[in-house]
Design a protein around this motif. Structure first.
Motif, PDB file in Angstrom:
ATOM      1  N   LYS A   6       0.833  -1.213   0.000  1.00  0.00           N
ATOM      2  CA  LYS A   6       0.000   0.000   0.000  1.00  0.00           C
ATOM      3  C   LYS A   6       0.864   1.258   0.000  1.00  0.00           C
ATOM      4  O   LYS A   6       0.595   2.213  -0.746  1.00  0.00           O
ATOM      5  CB  LYS A   6      -0.942  -0.035   1.211  1.00  0.00           C
ATOM      6  CG  LYS A   6      -2.024   1.007   1.161  1.00  0.00           C
ATOM      7  CD  LYS A   6      -3.052   0.749   2.241  1.00  0.00           C
ATOM      8  CE  LYS A   6      -4.150   1.776   2.117  1.00  0.00           C
ATOM      9  NZ  LYS A   6      -5.454   1.209   2.034  1.00  0.00           N
ATOM     10  N   GLU A   7       1.896   1.261   0.805  1.00  0.00           N
ATOM     11  CA  GLU A   7       2.804   2.409   0.870  1.00  0.00           C
ATOM     12  C   GLU A   7       3.541   2.579  -0.462  1.00  0.00           C
ATOM     13  O   GLU A   7       3.654   3.690  -0.987  1.00  0.00           O
ATOM     14  CB  GLU A   7       3.819   2.203   2.006  1.00  0.00           C
ATOM     15  CG  GLU A   7       4.822   3.332   2.125  1.00  0.00           C
ATOM     16  CD  GLU A   7       5.923   3.017   3.131  1.00  0.00           C
ATOM     17  OE1 GLU A   7       6.819   3.866   3.277  1.00  0.00           O
ATOM     18  OE2 GLU A   7       5.903   1.929   3.747  1.00  0.00           O
ATOM     19  N   ARG A   8       4.019   1.484  -1.041  1.00  0.00           N
ATOM     20  CA  ARG A   8       4.722   1.527  -2.324  1.00  0.00           C
ATOM     21  C   ARG A   8       3.803   2.073  -3.420  1.00  0.00           C
ATOM     22  O   ARG A   8       4.198   2.911  -4.221  1.00  0.00           O
ATOM     23  CB  ARG A   8       5.240   0.140  -2.704  1.00  0.00           C
ATOM     24  CG  ARG A   8       6.037   0.124  -4.001  1.00  0.00           C
ATOM     25  CD  ARG A   8       6.441  -1.271  -4.436  1.00  0.00           C
ATOM     26  NE  ARG A   8       5.278  -2.072  -4.767  1.00  0.00           N
ATOM     27  CZ  ARG A   8       4.942  -3.212  -4.163  1.00  0.00           C
ATOM     28  NH1 ARG A   8       5.669  -3.683  -3.183  1.00  0.00           N
ATOM     29  NH2 ARG A   8       3.866  -3.875  -4.542  1.00  0.00           N
ATOM     30  N   GLN A   9       2.563   1.614  -3.441  1.00  0.00           N
ATOM     31  CA  GLN A   9       1.630   2.064  -4.469  1.00  0.00           C
ATOM     32  C   GLN A   9       1.316   3.553  -4.324  1.00  0.00           C
ATOM     33  O   GLN A   9       1.195   4.252  -5.318  1.00  0.00           O
ATOM     34  CB  GLN A   9       0.354   1.226  -4.439  1.00  0.00           C
ATOM     35  CG  GLN A   9       0.556  -0.173  -4.994  1.00  0.00           C
ATOM     36  CD  GLN A   9      -0.724  -0.986  -5.032  1.00  0.00           C
ATOM     37  OE1 GLN A   9      -1.721  -0.654  -4.393  1.00  0.00           O
ATOM     38  NE2 GLN A   9      -0.687  -2.077  -5.781  1.00  0.00           N
ATOM     39  N   GLU A  10       1.187   4.017  -3.096  1.00  0.00           N
ATOM     40  CA  GLU A  10       0.935   5.444  -2.878  1.00  0.00           C
ATOM     41  C   GLU A  10       2.135   6.266  -3.362  1.00  0.00           C
ATOM     42  O   GLU A  10       1.965   7.293  -4.024  1.00  0.00           O
ATOM     43  CB  GLU A  10       0.656   5.719  -1.395  1.00  0.00           C
ATOM     44  CG  GLU A  10       0.283   7.161  -1.106  1.00  0.00           C
ATOM     45  CD  GLU A  10      -0.932   7.654  -1.885  1.00  0.00           C
ATOM     46  OE1 GLU A  10      -0.918   8.834  -2.298  1.00  0.00           O
ATOM     47  OE2 GLU A  10      -1.891   6.886  -2.110  1.00  0.00           O
ATOM     48  N   ALA A  26      12.845   2.244 -14.692  1.00  0.00           N
ATOM     49  CA  ALA A  26      13.346   3.250 -13.748  1.00  0.00           C
ATOM     50  C   ALA A  26      12.577   3.190 -12.427  1.00  0.00           C
ATOM     51  O   ALA A  26      13.162   3.328 -11.348  1.00  0.00           O
ATOM     52  CB  ALA A  26      13.247   4.644 -14.358  1.00  0.00           C
ATOM     53  N   LEU A  27      11.274   2.960 -12.512  1.00  0.00           N
ATOM     54  CA  LEU A  27      10.461   2.841 -11.297  1.00  0.00           C
ATOM     55  C   LEU A  27      10.860   1.604 -10.492  1.00  0.00           C
ATOM     56  O   LEU A  27      10.949   1.660  -9.267  1.00  0.00           O
ATOM     57  CB  LEU A  27       8.981   2.780 -11.663  1.00  0.00           C
ATOM     58  CG  LEU A  27       8.392   4.075 -12.224  1.00  0.00           C
ATOM     59  CD1 LEU A  27       7.053   3.811 -12.899  1.00  0.00           C
ATOM     60  CD2 LEU A  27       8.239   5.118 -11.120  1.00  0.00           C
ATOM     61  N   ALA A  28      11.110   0.498 -11.187  1.00  0.00           N
ATOM     62  CA  ALA A  28      11.531  -0.732 -10.508  1.00  0.00           C
ATOM     63  C   ALA A  28      12.845  -0.501  -9.765  1.00  0.00           C
ATOM     64  O   ALA A  28      13.003  -0.933  -8.614  1.00  0.00           O
ATOM     65  CB  ALA A  28      11.665  -1.873 -11.508  1.00  0.00           C
ATOM     66  N   GLN A  36       7.832  -6.409 -13.167  1.00  0.00           N
ATOM     67  CA  GLN A  36       6.503  -7.016 -13.118  1.00  0.00           C
ATOM     68  C   GLN A  36       5.696  -6.480 -11.934  1.00  0.00           C
ATOM     69  O   GLN A  36       4.493  -6.230 -12.054  1.00  0.00           O
ATOM     70  CB  GLN A  36       6.622  -8.550 -13.048  1.00  0.00           C
ATOM     71  CG  GLN A  36       5.301  -9.261 -13.157  1.00  0.00           C
ATOM     72  CD  GLN A  36       4.582  -8.980 -14.480  1.00  0.00           C
ATOM     73  OE1 GLN A  36       5.201  -8.754 -15.500  1.00  0.00           O
ATOM     74  NE2 GLN A  36       3.265  -8.979 -14.447  1.00  0.00           N
ATOM     75  N   THR A  37       6.354  -6.275 -10.794  1.00  0.00           N
ATOM     76  CA  THR A  37       5.662  -5.719  -9.622  1.00  0.00           C
ATOM     77  C   THR A  37       5.153  -4.312  -9.933  1.00  0.00           C
ATOM     78  O   THR A  37       4.015  -3.971  -9.596  1.00  0.00           O
ATOM     79  CB  THR A  37       6.605  -5.696  -8.400  1.00  0.00           C
ATOM     80  OG1 THR A  37       6.981  -7.036  -8.088  1.00  0.00           O
ATOM     81  CG2 THR A  37       5.942  -5.058  -7.192  1.00  0.00           C
ATOM     82  N   ILE A  38       5.980  -3.519 -10.598  1.00  0.00           N
ATOM     83  CA  ILE A  38       5.558  -2.158 -10.987  1.00  0.00           C
ATOM     84  C   ILE A  38       4.357  -2.235 -11.920  1.00  0.00           C
ATOM     85  O   ILE A  38       3.376  -1.502 -11.761  1.00  0.00           O
ATOM     86  CB  ILE A  38       6.720  -1.379 -11.642  1.00  0.00           C
ATOM     87  CG1 ILE A  38       7.827  -1.084 -10.625  1.00  0.00           C
ATOM     88  CG2 ILE A  38       6.224  -0.091 -12.302  1.00  0.00           C
ATOM     89  CD1 ILE A  38       7.433  -0.174  -9.475  1.00  0.00           C
ATOM     90  N   ARG A  39       4.404  -3.133 -12.894  1.00  0.00           N
ATOM     91  CA  ARG A  39       3.295  -3.264 -13.842  1.00  0.00           C
ATOM     92  C   ARG A  39       2.009  -3.678 -13.127  1.00  0.00           C
ATOM     93  O   ARG A  39       0.936  -3.151 -13.413  1.00  0.00           O
ATOM     94  CB  ARG A  39       3.654  -4.255 -14.940  1.00  0.00           C
ATOM     95  CG  ARG A  39       4.688  -3.692 -15.888  1.00  0.00           C
ATOM     96  CD  ARG A  39       5.056  -4.652 -16.989  1.00  0.00           C
ATOM     97  NE  ARG A  39       6.064  -4.047 -17.855  1.00  0.00           N
ATOM     98  CZ  ARG A  39       6.963  -4.724 -18.515  1.00  0.00           C
ATOM     99  NH1 ARG A  39       6.993  -6.048 -18.463  1.00  0.00           N
ATOM    100  NH2 ARG A  39       7.848  -4.100 -19.270  1.00  0.00           N
ATOM    101  N   GLU A  44      -3.339  -2.236 -10.849  1.00  0.00           N
ATOM    102  CA  GLU A  44      -4.247  -2.111  -9.705  1.00  0.00           C
ATOM    103  C   GLU A  44      -4.667  -0.665  -9.470  1.00  0.00           C
ATOM    104  O   GLU A  44      -5.789  -0.391  -9.042  1.00  0.00           O
ATOM    105  CB  GLU A  44      -3.583  -2.658  -8.435  1.00  0.00           C
ATOM    106  CG  GLU A  44      -3.518  -4.161  -8.389  1.00  0.00           C
ATOM    107  CD  GLU A  44      -2.909  -4.671  -7.089  1.00  0.00           C
ATOM    108  OE1 GLU A  44      -3.095  -4.026  -6.040  1.00  0.00           O
ATOM    109  OE2 GLU A  44      -2.245  -5.723  -7.144  1.00  0.00           O
ATOM    110  N   LEU A  45      -3.753   0.270  -9.754  1.00  0.00           N
ATOM    111  CA  LEU A  45      -4.034   1.690  -9.554  1.00  0.00           C
ATOM    112  C   LEU A  45      -4.652   2.343 -10.799  1.00  0.00           C
ATOM    113  O   LEU A  45      -4.904   3.545 -10.804  1.00  0.00           O
ATOM    114  CB  LEU A  45      -2.741   2.436  -9.190  1.00  0.00           C
ATOM    115  CG  LEU A  45      -2.094   2.038  -7.860  1.00  0.00           C
ATOM    116  CD1 LEU A  45      -0.694   2.616  -7.750  1.00  0.00           C
ATOM    117  CD2 LEU A  45      -2.960   2.500  -6.699  1.00  0.00           C
ATOM    118  N   ALA A  46      -4.847   1.560 -11.849  1.00  0.00           N
ATOM    119  CA  ALA A  46      -5.397   2.051 -13.126  1.00  0.00           C
ATOM    120  C   ALA A  46      -4.523   3.158 -13.723  1.00  0.00           C
ATOM    121  O   ALA A  46      -5.017   4.130 -14.298  1.00  0.00           O
ATOM    122  CB  ALA A  46      -6.838   2.517 -12.970  1.00  0.00           C
ATOM    123  N   ILE A  47      -3.206   2.995 -13.586  1.00  0.00           N
ATOM    124  CA  ILE A  47      -2.249   3.922 -14.183  1.00  0.00           C
ATOM    125  C   ILE A  47      -1.805   3.306 -15.505  1.00  0.00           C
ATOM    126  O   ILE A  47      -1.287   2.191 -15.525  1.00  0.00           O
ATOM    127  CB  ILE A  47      -1.024   4.150 -13.262  1.00  0.00           C
ATOM    128  CG1 ILE A  47      -1.473   4.794 -11.954  1.00  0.00           C
ATOM    129  CG2 ILE A  47       0.026   5.005 -13.960  1.00  0.00           C
ATOM    130  CD1 ILE A  47      -0.374   4.887 -10.901  1.00  0.00           C
TER     131      ILE A  47
END
Length: 193
Positions: A6-10, A26-28, A36-39, A44-47
């Motif tokens: 949750k903190e990472r997604q925020e 770059a985000l990874a 894959q985690t970033i994707r 999940e965040l609809a980004i």
């Protein structure tokens, strides 16, 4: 230290709001997780993915290009304030490079900068009267070139535009373009007609 999901997604959301042009890679690296985690987080965040984020930013920030059709611009314009500034992105692909060396052909970098210098002009007609250019390093296939144009002087029928092109914050091209315009625009406050 590993963050909770949750903190990472925020933080991911905040990071992409501040810089929508960051790649998943770059985000990874920034969050010390897999691509894959970033994707999955983005889903999940609809980004949307990078290409869609670029298009969204472009739609929000663009004035209308007047001197040429958007299809004639080399690269993708992501910021445009007529007679002020503009930014375009060019992903260098195999069709842009010499087959033996993998080095981008100079005319593609010039075309990106020149079409941006035309697009920035607030007039129905804009032509390149003079260009002074300099290539400062070779660009390879797979690299992303970000060109930034700035209007530095507007005179009766001529406008001077400086364009600097970067790959990962490293200058690869610079150009000073003197652009002819038909002068069918209204002068801005402080300018003479």
């Amino acid at each position: 230290m590993k963050r909770k999901k949750k903190e990472r997604q925020e933080l991911l959301k905040q990071t992409l709001e501040a810089n929508p042009f960051m790649t998943d890679e770059a985000l990874a690296d920034q969050f010390a997780v897999s691509i894959q985690t970033i994707r999955l987080d983005r889903m999940e965040l609809a980004i949307p993915e990078l290409r869609e984020r670029i298009k969204d930013v472009a739609k929000q920030q663009l004035d209308d290009v007047k001197a040429l059709s958007p299809e004639e611009v080399i690269g993708e314009i992501v910021d445009l304030q007529l007679d002020e500034r503009a930014i375009s992105i060019l992903d260098v692909k195999n069709e842009h490079v010499f087959s033996r060396s993998g080095i981008a052909r100079g005319h593609h970098l010039f075309a990106q900068a020149n079409s941006l210098a035309v697009a920035i002009i607030d007039d129905q007609l804009a032509l390149t009267a003079k260009a002074t250019i300099r290539f400062t390093r070779q660009v390879q296939a797979g690299e992303r070139v970000i060109a930034k144009a700035q209007v530095v002087d507007i005179d009766l029928a001529l406008t001077k535009v400086n364009v600097l092109s970067y790959v990962d914050h490293e200058l690869v091209f610079s150009g000073e373009f003197v652009m002819y315009r038909s002068n069918d625009r209204e002068p801005k406050r402080g300018e003479q007609k």
